[in-house]
Scaffold this motif. Sequence first.
Motif, mmCIF file in Angstrom:
data_model
loop_
_atom_site.group_PDB
_atom_site.id
_atom_site.type_symbol
_atom_site.label_atom_id
_atom_site.label_comp_id
_atom_site.label_asym_id
_atom_site.label_seq_id
_atom_site.Cartn_x
_atom_site.Cartn_y
_atom_site.Cartn_z
ATOM 1 N N THR A 135 0.820 -1.216 0.000
ATOM 2 C CA THR A 135 0.000 0.000 0.000
ATOM 3 C C THR A 135 0.853 1.266 0.000
ATOM 4 O O THR A 135 0.566 2.246 -0.697
ATOM 5 N N HIS A 136 1.918 1.257 0.785
ATOM 6 C CA HIS A 136 2.737 2.447 1.001
ATOM 7 C C HIS A 136 3.520 2.856 -0.243
ATOM 8 O O HIS A 136 4.051 3.964 -0.313
ATOM 9 N N GLY A 137 3.566 1.970 -1.226
ATOM 10 C CA GLY A 137 4.219 2.302 -2.483
ATOM 11 C C GLY A 137 3.534 3.425 -3.227
ATOM 12 O O GLY A 137 4.118 4.033 -4.131
ATOM 13 N N CYS A 177 -14.224 5.172 -17.604
ATOM 14 C CA CYS A 177 -15.639 5.430 -17.836
ATOM 15 C C CYS A 177 -16.333 5.740 -16.512
ATOM 16 O O CYS A 177 -15.871 5.313 -15.442
ATOM 17 N N PRO A 178 -17.433 6.471 -16.539
ATOM 18 C CA PRO A 178 -18.193 6.729 -15.311
ATOM 19 C C PRO A 178 -18.555 5.420 -14.614
ATOM 20 O O PRO A 178 -18.907 4.433 -15.270
ATOM 21 N N GLY A 179 -18.443 5.403 -13.292
ATOM 22 C CA GLY A 179 -18.775 4.197 -12.542
ATOM 23 C C GLY A 179 -17.650 3.193 -12.442
ATOM 24 O O GLY A 179 -17.834 2.107 -11.887
ATOM 25 N N VAL A 180 -16.468 3.544 -12.963
ATOM 26 C CA VAL A 180 -15.281 2.680 -12.865
ATOM 27 C C VAL A 180 -14.295 3.346 -11.911
ATOM 28 O O VAL A 180 -13.986 4.532 -12.052
ATOM 29 N N PHE A 181 -13.793 2.575 -10.937
ATOM 30 C CA PHE A 181 -12.977 3.132 -9.869
ATOM 31 C C PHE A 181 -11.606 2.455 -9.792
ATOM 32 O O PHE A 181 -11.330 1.507 -10.524
ATOM 33 N N ALA A 182 -10.790 2.954 -8.889
ATOM 34 C CA ALA A 182 -9.435 2.410 -8.724
ATOM 35 C C ALA A 182 -9.457 0.916 -8.441
ATOM 36 O O ALA A 182 -8.599 0.171 -8.911
ATOM 37 N N LYS A 183 -10.444 0.459 -7.679
ATOM 38 C CA LYS A 183 -10.541 -0.972 -7.365
ATOM 39 C C LYS A 183 -10.754 -1.789 -8.634
ATOM 40 O O LYS A 183 -10.188 -2.887 -8.791
ATOM 41 N N MET A 215 -4.266 10.330 -3.881
ATOM 42 C CA MET A 215 -3.384 9.447 -3.128
ATOM 43 C C MET A 215 -4.149 8.237 -2.612
ATOM 44 O O MET A 215 -3.620 7.122 -2.576
ATOM 45 N N GLU A 216 -5.387 8.431 -2.215
ATOM 46 C CA GLU A 216 -6.159 7.319 -1.666
ATOM 47 C C GLU A 216 -6.475 6.293 -2.747
ATOM 48 O O GLU A 216 -6.478 5.082 -2.489
ATOM 49 N N GLU A 217 -6.717 6.754 -3.959
ATOM 50 C CA GLU A 217 -6.930 5.820 -5.068
ATOM 51 C C GLU A 217 -5.642 5.069 -5.390
ATOM 52 O O GLU A 217 -5.658 3.859 -5.668
ATOM 53 N N ARG A 218 -4.521 5.754 -5.371
ATOM 54 C CA ARG A 218 -3.232 5.092 -5.621
ATOM 55 C C ARG A 218 -2.951 4.042 -4.550
ATOM 56 O O ARG A 218 -2.404 2.971 -4.846
ATOM 57 N N MET A 219 -3.333 4.339 -3.310
ATOM 58 C CA MET A 219 -3.133 3.366 -2.233
ATOM 59 C C MET A 219 -3.945 2.109 -2.479
ATOM 60 O O MET A 219 -3.491 0.990 -2.211
ATOM 61 N N THR A 220 -5.168 2.260 -2.984
ATOM 62 C CA THR A 220 -6.009 1.103 -3.297
ATOM 63 C C THR A 220 -5.319 0.191 -4.301
ATOM 64 O O THR A 220 -5.269 -1.032 -4.135
ATOM 65 N N VAL A 221 -4.764 0.779 -5.354
ATOM 66 C CA VAL A 221 -4.101 -0.018 -6.390
ATOM 67 C C VAL A 221 -2.841 -0.682 -5.846
ATOM 68 O O VAL A 221 -2.634 -1.898 -6.004
ATOM 69 N N CYS A 222 -1.987 0.094 -5.194
ATOM 70 C CA CYS A 222 -0.735 -0.466 -4.674
ATOM 71 C C CYS A 222 -1.006 -1.541 -3.632
ATOM 72 O O CYS A 222 -0.274 -2.524 -3.535
ATOM 73 N N THR A 349 -7.802 -1.780 1.889
ATOM 74 C CA THR A 349 -7.948 -1.496 0.467
ATOM 75 C C THR A 349 -8.904 -0.338 0.228
ATOM 76 O O THR A 349 -8.653 0.532 -0.602
ATOM 77 N N ASN A 350 -10.012 -0.338 0.947
ATOM 78 C CA ASN A 350 -11.085 0.621 0.661
ATOM 79 C C ASN A 350 -11.851 1.047 1.908
ATOM 80 O O ASN A 350 -13.059 0.835 2.002
ATOM 81 N N ALA A 351 -11.185 1.649 2.868
ATOM 82 C CA ALA A 351 -11.899 2.141 4.060
ATOM 83 C C ALA A 351 -11.414 3.534 4.425
ATOM 84 O O ALA A 351 -11.312 3.884 5.595
#
Length: 475
Positions: A135-137, A177-183, A215-222, A349-351
């Motif tokens: 995550t921290h990456g 697209c709308p409705g598509v997120f980092a997850k 940053m929070e979206e990047r954390m979800t991916v990492c 991941t997502n909180a």
Amino acid sequence: MSKPKNLFEKVWESHAVRTLPNGQTQLLVGTHLIHEVTSPQAFGMLRDLGLPVKMPERTYATVDHIVPTDTHAEPFEDPLADEMIRELRKNCEAYGITLFDLPGGQQGIVHMVGPEQGITQPGTTVACGDSHTSTHGAFGAVAFGIGTSQVRDVLATQTLAMTKLKVRRIEVDGELCPGVFAKDVILHIIRLLGVKGGLGYAYEYGGEVFDRMSMEERMTVCNMSIEGGARCGYVNPDETTFAYLNGRPYAPSSEAWDEAVERWRAIASDPGCTYDDVVRIQARDIAPTVTWGINPGQAIFINERVPTVEGSAPGEREAVAEALEHMKLTPGTPIRGTRVDVAFLGSCTNARLSDFTEVARYLEGHRVDPRVKAIAVPGSQLVKAACEERGIDQVFRKAGFEWREAGCSMCLAMNPDKLIGDQLCASSSNRNFKGRQGSPTGRTVLMSPVMVAAAAVTGEISDARTVFGVRGVEA
């Protein structure tokens, strides 16, 4: 002029102490994060060896895995959980380690506390006895999970013996697209490359989509890099990174801040640097994604059908059959419409605040299906307080969600939050392994927080774009 280097190479070289006889690198660990589950044995081994903690000022602790989320009142009903939190407190006091404890208002999941406090910084190495340390990456750090014996090694020496990784750059360009997120982005990457695709690699995430992410979206991916087999994943630090860190308790301040930013800019991958592999993805090709099986790579778009054994690659048929049997899904049928028993919004991941803010925006005015148990678990006390200050908790309560205290909760069920029997859970967490959420026959479907909310209000796996009327989408 020196050869252009990527961020991983720069961080590795700046933290390398020496090359060991077996070819591994003895690597300095800049920041060590600990929690109550993997640290007691490590401290015990340290005592057996008569060794002190080498650099206690570089270690930070919190409690998260075993903490009940219905109440933080102590003593905990589970005697083992109560013993573990007391043991962590004792060890932190004995060795002079900073502890973000329950009474302090800054407790939370370890991978949320580090960023919130400004402890996680670009260009550093971060280690923790938890696989989702990746995550921290998101901050341009090289961050990796370690085992209990390695926790001991870091406590004793502030170093680790590691083999240098290859680097794969994953570029996602265009607009989601709308409705598509980092997850959805990371689930798609894992689906595309496989759960073992990243073995031996560090993943560098880049391209227009990551440049625009918060940053929070990047954390979800990492966070979920490890689910794709990578040891770590990172995003190069930029203005978004610096803005997030500015003013946080452990971030540099005054003149030191300007010096730090200059240093952080320089740690980013150089133009023209080389990678061992490059993968390019178009954002328009990603749709809301859900898992159907028992690993995060077994995923499909919400408008797709559950795979069949016969239609799968020969080498995957046994795994597909096992997953279908466990998940009790009918091959070849739409995943949309599958009955849901539990909706879980939480985990490292997502909180985060942005997750709850986004869900509240869609959830207002809707009600959870009466057949569904829905729980919302902030990842930290700071997130919980911020949500309550903004009235976000009231949106969840009115909709029928249980609003909980901070902790890991149902992500891994090392606490009272567990599935019962073969319940199916729509989850914003990171793993859908058999037994992951507390019941050996329990079933987990991973998805974005907004998709969890859609499942909660409809009582089935649903396309959130349709449920919440997302504009610009024909679902």
